[in-house]
Write a protein that holds these residues in place. Structure first.
Motif, PDB file in Angstrom:
ATOM      1  N   VAL A 106       6.283  -0.182   8.472  1.00 33.42           N
ATOM      2  CA  VAL A 106       6.551  -1.590   8.154  1.00 33.42           C
ATOM      3  C   VAL A 106       5.892  -2.482   9.202  1.00 33.42           C
ATOM      4  N   LEU A 107       5.146  -3.457   8.705  1.00 32.31           N
ATOM      5  CA  LEU A 107       4.536  -4.462   9.575  1.00 32.31           C
ATOM      6  C   LEU A 107       5.386  -5.726   9.490  1.00 32.31           C
ATOM      7  N   LYS A 108       5.926  -6.139  10.619  1.00 35.11           N
ATOM      8  CA  LYS A 108       6.816  -7.307  10.624  1.00 35.11           C
ATOM      9  C   LYS A 108       6.002  -8.546  10.985  1.00 35.11           C
ATOM     10  N   LEU A 136       4.929 -15.441   8.207  1.00 34.93           N
ATOM     11  CA  LEU A 136       4.770 -15.206   6.763  1.00 34.93           C
ATOM     12  C   LEU A 136       6.078 -14.905   6.034  1.00 34.93           C
ATOM     13  N   ASN A 137       7.034 -14.264   6.691  1.00 37.69           N
ATOM     14  CA  ASN A 137       8.188 -13.744   5.959  1.00 37.69           C
ATOM     15  C   ASN A 137       9.533 -14.383   6.263  1.00 37.69           C
ATOM     16  N   ASN A 138       9.636 -15.105   7.348  1.00 32.56           N
ATOM     17  CA  ASN A 138      10.920 -15.764   7.625  1.00 32.56           C
ATOM     18  C   ASN A 138      10.622 -17.191   8.054  1.00 32.56           C
ATOM     19  N   ALA A 175      11.272 -12.535  -2.730  1.00 21.52           N
ATOM     20  CA  ALA A 175      11.266 -13.889  -2.225  1.00 21.52           C
ATOM     21  C   ALA A 175       9.990 -14.158  -1.447  1.00 21.52           C
ATOM     22  N   SER A 176       9.428 -13.131  -0.862  1.00 17.92           N
ATOM     23  CA  SER A 176       8.420 -13.407   0.165  1.00 17.92           C
ATOM     24  C   SER A 176       7.044 -13.771  -0.389  1.00 17.92           C
ATOM     25  N   GLY A 177       6.829 -13.638  -1.696  1.00 21.67           N
ATOM     26  CA  GLY A 177       5.552 -14.088  -2.252  1.00 21.67           C
ATOM     27  C   GLY A 177       5.522 -15.588  -2.534  1.00 21.67           C
ATOM     28  N   SER A 196      11.431  -0.544  -4.278  1.00 20.54           N
ATOM     29  CA  SER A 196      11.073  -1.144  -2.987  1.00 20.54           C
ATOM     30  C   SER A 196      11.249  -0.107  -1.882  1.00 20.54           C
ATOM     31  N   PHE A 197      10.133   0.260  -1.254  1.00 25.70           N
ATOM     32  CA  PHE A 197      10.207   1.233  -0.164  1.00 25.70           C
ATOM     33  C   PHE A 197      10.812   0.600   1.085  1.00 25.70           C
ATOM     34  N   THR A 198      10.612  -0.713   1.236  1.00 29.66           N
ATOM     35  CA  THR A 198      11.167  -1.361   2.433  1.00 29.66           C
ATOM     36  C   THR A 198      12.697  -1.469   2.333  1.00 29.66           C
ATOM     37  N   HIS A 199      13.225  -1.591   1.115  1.00 30.30           N
ATOM     38  CA  HIS A 199      14.680  -1.724   0.980  1.00 30.30           C
ATOM     39  C   HIS A 199      15.331  -0.522   0.308  1.00 30.30           C
ATOM     40  N   ILE A 224      -0.030 -13.103  -7.054  1.00 31.03           N
ATOM     41  CA  ILE A 224      -0.088 -13.260  -5.595  1.00 31.03           C
ATOM     42  C   ILE A 224       1.144 -12.605  -4.975  1.00 31.03           C
ATOM     43  N   ASP A 225       0.934 -11.920  -3.863  1.00 30.64           N
ATOM     44  CA  ASP A 225       2.088 -11.439  -3.091  1.00 30.64           C
ATOM     45  C   ASP A 225       1.732 -11.453  -1.612  1.00 30.64           C
ATOM     46  N   ASP A 226       2.747 -11.339  -0.790  1.00 28.76           N
ATOM     47  CA  ASP A 226       2.489 -11.314   0.659  1.00 28.76           C
ATOM     48  C   ASP A 226       1.904  -9.975   1.079  1.00 28.76           C
ATOM     49  N   PHE A 227       2.515  -8.868   0.591  1.00 31.14           N
ATOM     50  CA  PHE A 227       2.095  -7.530   0.991  1.00 31.14           C
ATOM     51  C   PHE A 227       1.779  -6.674  -0.224  1.00 31.14           C
ATOM     52  N   LEU A 228       0.826  -5.786  -0.049  1.00 31.26           N
ATOM     53  CA  LEU A 228       0.557  -4.729  -1.037  1.00 31.26           C
ATOM     54  C   LEU A 228       0.613  -3.419  -0.279  1.00 31.26           C
ATOM     55  N   ALA A 229       1.536  -2.545  -0.689  1.00 29.23           N
ATOM     56  CA  ALA A 229       1.672  -1.249  -0.025  1.00 29.23           C
ATOM     57  C   ALA A 229       1.388  -0.145  -1.044  1.00 29.23           C
ATOM     58  N   ASN A 230       2.429   0.315  -1.735  1.00 28.64           N
ATOM     59  CA  ASN A 230       2.222   1.334  -2.775  1.00 28.64           C
ATOM     60  C   ASN A 230       1.864   0.726  -4.127  1.00 28.64           C
ATOM     61  N   GLY A 231       2.050  -0.554  -4.259  1.00 28.50           N
ATOM     62  CA  GLY A 231       1.669  -1.230  -5.497  1.00 28.50           C
ATOM     63  C   GLY A 231       2.794  -1.373  -6.505  1.00 28.50           C
ATOM     64  N   GLU A 232       4.001  -0.985  -6.140  1.00 32.42           N
ATOM     65  CA  GLU A 232       5.130  -1.047  -7.081  1.00 32.42           C
ATOM     66  C   GLU A 232       5.381  -2.473  -7.587  1.00 32.42           C
ATOM     67  N   ALA A 233       5.470  -3.408  -6.651  1.00 31.31           N
ATOM     68  CA  ALA A 233       5.804  -4.787  -7.026  1.00 31.31           C
ATOM     69  C   ALA A 233       4.716  -5.365  -7.935  1.00 31.31           C
ATOM     70  N   LEU A 234       3.451  -5.161  -7.553  1.00 30.33           N
ATOM     71  CA  LEU A 234       2.364  -5.734  -8.356  1.00 30.33           C
ATOM     72  C   LEU A 234       2.250  -5.019  -9.706  1.00 30.33           C
ATOM     73  N   GLU A 260      -2.841  -6.135   2.778  1.00 33.66           N
ATOM     74  CA  GLU A 260      -2.791  -4.833   2.104  1.00 33.66           C
ATOM     75  C   GLU A 260      -2.673  -3.755   3.167  1.00 33.66           C
ATOM     76  N   LYS A 261      -1.701  -2.863   3.008  1.00 32.71           N
ATOM     77  CA  LYS A 261      -1.640  -1.695   3.886  1.00 32.71           C
ATOM     78  C   LYS A 261      -2.431  -0.597   3.189  1.00 32.71           C
ATOM     79  N   GLY A 262      -3.713  -0.520   3.550  1.00 34.60           N
ATOM     80  CA  GLY A 262      -4.666   0.335   2.839  1.00 34.60           C
ATOM     81  C   GLY A 262      -4.269   1.793   2.847  1.00 34.60           C
TER      82      GLY A 262
HETATM   83  P1  5GP Z   1       4.738  -2.233  -2.743  1.00 38.93           P
HETATM   84  O1  5GP Z   1       5.550  -2.619  -3.941  1.00 38.93           O
HETATM   85  O2  5GP Z   1       3.277  -2.517  -2.892  1.00 38.93           O
HETATM   86  O3  5GP Z   1       5.012  -0.838  -2.286  1.00 38.93           O
HETATM   87  O4  5GP Z   1       5.277  -3.140  -1.544  1.00 38.93           O
HETATM   88  C1  5GP Z   1       5.041  -4.511  -1.554  1.00 38.93           C
HETATM   89  C2  5GP Z   1       6.315  -5.286  -1.416  1.00 38.93           C
HETATM   90  O5  5GP Z   1       7.149  -4.733  -0.412  1.00 38.93           O
HETATM   91  C3  5GP Z   1       5.980  -6.699  -0.992  1.00 38.93           C
HETATM   92  O6  5GP Z   1       6.481  -7.569  -1.982  1.00 38.93           O
HETATM   93  C4  5GP Z   1       6.651  -6.901   0.348  1.00 38.93           C
HETATM   94  O7  5GP Z   1       7.680  -7.845   0.219  1.00 38.93           O
HETATM   95  C5  5GP Z   1       7.262  -5.559   0.716  1.00 38.93           C
HETATM   96  N1  5GP Z   1       6.540  -4.873   1.811  1.00 38.93           N
HETATM   97  C6  5GP Z   1       5.921  -3.662   1.741  1.00 38.93           C
HETATM   98  N2  5GP Z   1       5.456  -3.284   2.933  1.00 38.93           N
HETATM   99  C7  5GP Z   1       5.767  -4.265   3.796  1.00 38.93           C
HETATM  100  C8  5GP Z   1       5.549  -4.434   5.205  1.00 38.93           C
HETATM  101  O8  5GP Z   1       4.972  -3.599   5.930  1.00 38.93           O
HETATM  102  N3  5GP Z   1       6.005  -5.584   5.758  1.00 38.93           N
HETATM  103  C9  5GP Z   1       6.657  -6.527   5.029  1.00 38.93           C
HETATM  104  N4  5GP Z   1       7.050  -7.632   5.661  1.00 38.93           N
HETATM  105  N5  5GP Z   1       6.895  -6.400   3.703  1.00 38.93           N
HETATM  106  C10 5GP Z   1       6.454  -5.273   3.084  1.00 38.93           C
END
Ligand code: 5GP
Length: 191
Positions: free
Chosen positions: A19-21, A26-28, A59-61, A98-101, A123-133, A155-157
């Motif tokens: 997780v990148l804070k 950007l997030n708080n 919320a964060s997008g 959501s992997f973060t939650h 548009i979103d703040d983060f792209l990790a595994n792509g679930e949200a998008l 993007e967390k490549g």
């Molecule tokens: P994905 O669905 O692509 O796995 O994750 C993207 C969503 O998870 C984003 O909407 C974002 O809110 C949250 N997220 C994923 N990784 C991080 C991270 O490293 N830092 C933060 N701040 N949010 C993340």
């Protein structure tokens, strides 16, 4: 985008669990002036695509999507996250893990605001595994709308979601791509 990469290097904190804070801009707490620059960059990439709706997820997008929508002079829709399954018929519903939650959310958009005439930029703040998008893409498809592209701040490549979207031929703009991050620092992909 150098401005964003420099800011992540300055203020970003690498936490456990990949997780990148970036709460300080950007997030708080939101650095609106920085987000205006990100919005301009997104606009310059997609301005000729006929975008008439920007869609994000709470919320964060919302901050980046709202600021960017000003440049496109269009409406911004945020998908709501809901854990309940008894929805009315007037909504598009998808789901995202959501992997973060560590929770699966239903992702909901009212049918009133998205339809087949719409040209959508996600548009979103983060792209990790792509679930949200992927949940938002599903909703765009349910609406019969046209997906014009996707823009994310970070993007967390190394988590692969971005490369899967590119492999599908989706026009993806990631303003910063983190290829590696650990206690020694953050490595960005050259773009
Ligand atoms: P994905 O669905 O692509 O796995 O994750 C993207 C969503 O998870 C984003 O909407 C974002 O809110 C949250 N997220 C994923 N990784 C991080 C991270 O490293 N830092 C933060 N701040 N949010 C993340």
């Amino acid at each position: 985008m150098r401005l964003l990469e420099d800011r992540i290097k300055l203020d970003g904190k690498v936490l456990r669990g990949n997780v990148l804070k970036v709460d300080s801009f950007l997030n708080n707490q939101i650095d609106v002036e920085l987000l205006v620059e990100l919005g301009k960059e997104i606009y310059s990439r997609f301005k000729d695509c006929g975008v008439n709706k920007i869609v994000t997820i709470e919320a964060s997008g919302i901050a980046l999507a709202s600021i960017t929508a000003q440049f496109f002079h269009c409406k911004m829709i945020f998908a709501k996250k809901s854990k309940t399954s008894n929805m009315s018929n007037d909504v598009y519903v998808s789901s995202a893990y959501s992997f973060t939650h560590n929770v699966t959310n239903n992702v909901v958009v009212s049918k009133e605001y998205l339809g087949e005439k719409d040209n959508v930029l996600l548009i979103d703040d983060f792209l990790a595994n792509g679930e949200a998008l992927n949940a938002l893409i599903d909703i765009v498809n349910q609406a019969g709308a046209t997906l014009k592209g996707i823009a994310v701040a970070v993007e967390k490549g190394f988590q692969g979601g971005g490369d899967k979207l590119r492999a599908k031929g989706i026009d993806l703009l990631s303003l910063a791509i983190v290829d590696k991050m650990d206690e020694n620092g953050i490595v960005f992909r050259q773009q």
